[in-house]
Design an enzyme around this catalytic site. Structure first.
Site, PDB file in Angstrom:
ATOM      1  N   HIS A 176       3.199  -5.138   3.556  1.00  0.00           N
ATOM      2  CA  HIS A 176       2.967  -5.679   5.128  1.00  0.00           C
ATOM      3  C   HIS A 176       2.529  -7.067   5.144  1.00  0.00           C
ATOM      4  CE1 HIS A 176       3.641  -1.817   7.084  1.00  0.00           C
ATOM      5  NE2 HIS A 176       2.791  -1.141   6.237  1.00  0.00           N
ATOM      6  N   HIS A 207       4.833  -0.008  -0.307  1.00  0.00           N
ATOM      7  CA  HIS A 207       5.753  -0.943   0.556  1.00  0.00           C
ATOM      8  C   HIS A 207       4.793  -2.093   1.099  1.00  0.00           C
ATOM      9  CE1 HIS A 207       3.843   1.723   3.422  1.00  0.00           C
ATOM     10  NE2 HIS A 207       3.804   1.093   4.231  1.00  0.00           N
ATOM     11  N   GLU A 241      -1.137  -4.425  11.493  1.00  0.00           N
ATOM     12  CA  GLU A 241      -0.353  -4.199  10.360  1.00  0.00           C
ATOM     13  C   GLU A 241       1.189  -4.569  10.629  1.00  0.00           C
ATOM     14  OE1 GLU A 241      -0.886  -0.014   7.729  1.00  0.00           O
ATOM     15  OE2 GLU A 241       0.562   0.132   9.245  1.00  0.00           O
ATOM     16  N   ASP A 258      -5.089 -10.358  -0.846  1.00  0.00           N
ATOM     17  CA  ASP A 258      -3.960 -11.081  -0.429  1.00  0.00           C
ATOM     18  C   ASP A 258      -3.044 -10.784  -1.835  1.00  0.00           C
ATOM     19  OD1 ASP A 258      -1.859 -12.568   0.714  1.00  0.00           O
ATOM     20  OD2 ASP A 258      -2.671 -14.410   0.005  1.00  0.00           O
ATOM     21  N   HIS A 259      -1.677 -10.450  -1.639  1.00  0.00           N
ATOM     22  CA  HIS A 259      -0.603 -10.291  -2.700  1.00  0.00           C
ATOM     23  C   HIS A 259      -1.131  -9.216  -3.710  1.00  0.00           C
ATOM     24  CE1 HIS A 259       1.269 -13.676  -0.855  1.00  0.00           C
ATOM     25  NE2 HIS A 259       2.212 -13.519  -1.854  1.00  0.00           N
ATOM     26  N   HIS A 264       0.919  -1.051  -0.023  1.00  0.00           N
ATOM     27  CA  HIS A 264       0.028  -0.161   0.056  1.00  0.00           C
ATOM     28  C   HIS A 264       1.103   1.278  -0.105  1.00  0.00           C
ATOM     29  CE1 HIS A 264      -0.173   0.576   4.601  1.00  0.00           C
ATOM     30  NE2 HIS A 264       1.030   0.449   4.194  1.00  0.00           N
ATOM     31  N   CYS A 277       5.816   5.606   4.685  1.00  0.00           N
ATOM     32  CA  CYS A 277       4.626   4.913   4.290  1.00  0.00           C
ATOM     33  C   CYS A 277       4.090   5.673   3.029  1.00  0.00           C
ATOM     34  CB  CYS A 277       3.683   4.835   5.377  1.00  0.00           C
ATOM     35  SG  CYS A 277       4.059   4.024   6.713  1.00  0.00           S
TER      36      CYS A 277
END
Ligand code: NI
Length: 268
Positions: free
Chosen positions: A173, A171, A257, A211-212, A146, A165
């Site tokens: 998480h 980047h 997070e 996801d991903h 994100h 961020c």
């Protein structure tokens, strides 16, 4: 002084129920007491007690007292169940039994909540007055990228607000998600709902969606909404509301997070 309890204390008691007879009294309170005698389940019972601080001790209740009661009352009850013909102990039956026995043994202290942690990823809990309804929580994981950015602010202000961020290309998480539901357990299985169905719903509505993915670029939910952990938790809560069958209620969503940052959204 008011009669109404004004303070809550929670104590985790760890034990291997099946080791009760083979290793009575062996102390290893950090791992478990009794400790596992070989490969066997170790569970944690988190006992929450409500009351007042006693001026002579500064305590609500001595935690040793809670430990003793759990080991004297709950551990043998669980050991009996493990020895019985019940192949798999339904959490509904077990929690109702443990709540009743531990609650009675703890009097005059008032046990308000009993949580059974069966693994780092799943717990069940009974809240005083809500039985036979119980709660179940399971943890899930997803990885996503994100970027925190507000296009209405200057690049300098974005940098100041979001720091690393705000990195242009995002980047990643490894997010953890906990979904907490409540309902009346099935009389046969003791489960609020079949675990496979629970996982399928969370996969379908959340994990497979995020996801991903790059949340800002791949997910319409965040095309204009900043994917902070607060907004992610709120979006997931909204997605999971109303997906469960009648009688099963979404109680809360928690999103980590990082191990240090968690956001929780609870039903009103
Ligand atoms: Ni981030």
């Amino acid at each position: 002084m008011s009669k109404k309890p004004d303070i809550l204390l929670t104590r985790d008691v760890r034990f291997a129920p099946a080791a009760l007879e083979s290793a009575p009294g062996e102390a290893n309170n950090f791992a478990a007491n009794p400790p596992p005698n070989g490969v066997m389940p170790v569970v944690t019972l988190a006992v929450q007690v409500a009351g007042h601080i006693h001026t002579d001790t500064g305590m609500l209740v001595n935690i040793k007292h809670i430990d003793q009661i759990v080991r004297r009352v709950a551990a043998p009850a669980m050991a009996d169940m493990l020895r019985s013909d019940i192949q798999s102990i339904g959490p509904g039956l077990l929690l109702a039994e443990l709540f009743q026995r531990c609650g009675a043994a703890l009097q005059p202290y008032v046990m308000t909540n009993l949580m059974l942690k069966i693994s780092p990823w799943m717990y069940f809990q009974a809240h005083g007055g809500e039985l036979p309804m119980i709660q179940m929580a399971q943890k899930f994981e997803f990885s996503a990228a994100h970027r925190l950015h507000n296009p209405e602010l200057s690049p300098e202000k974005n940098q100041e607000l979001f720091g690393k961020c705000n990195n242009l290309n995002g980047h990643g998480h490894n997010y953890e998600l906990e979904v907490l539901i409540s309902g009346q357990p099935d009389p046969h299985s003791g489960q609020i709902m079949p675990l496979a169905n629970f996982q399928r719903l969370v996969n379908e509505h959340v994990i497979d969606v995020f996801d991903h993915k790059h949340l800002n670029m791949d997910c319409p939910e965040f095309s204009t909404l900043n994917p902070t952990v607060e907004n992610i938790a709120r979006v997931i809560f909204t997605k999971m509301q109303g997906v469960f069958a009648t009688g099963v209620k979404l109680v809360a969503i928690k999103v980590w997070e990082t191990p240090k940052t968690c956001c929780e959204v609870r039903a009103g």
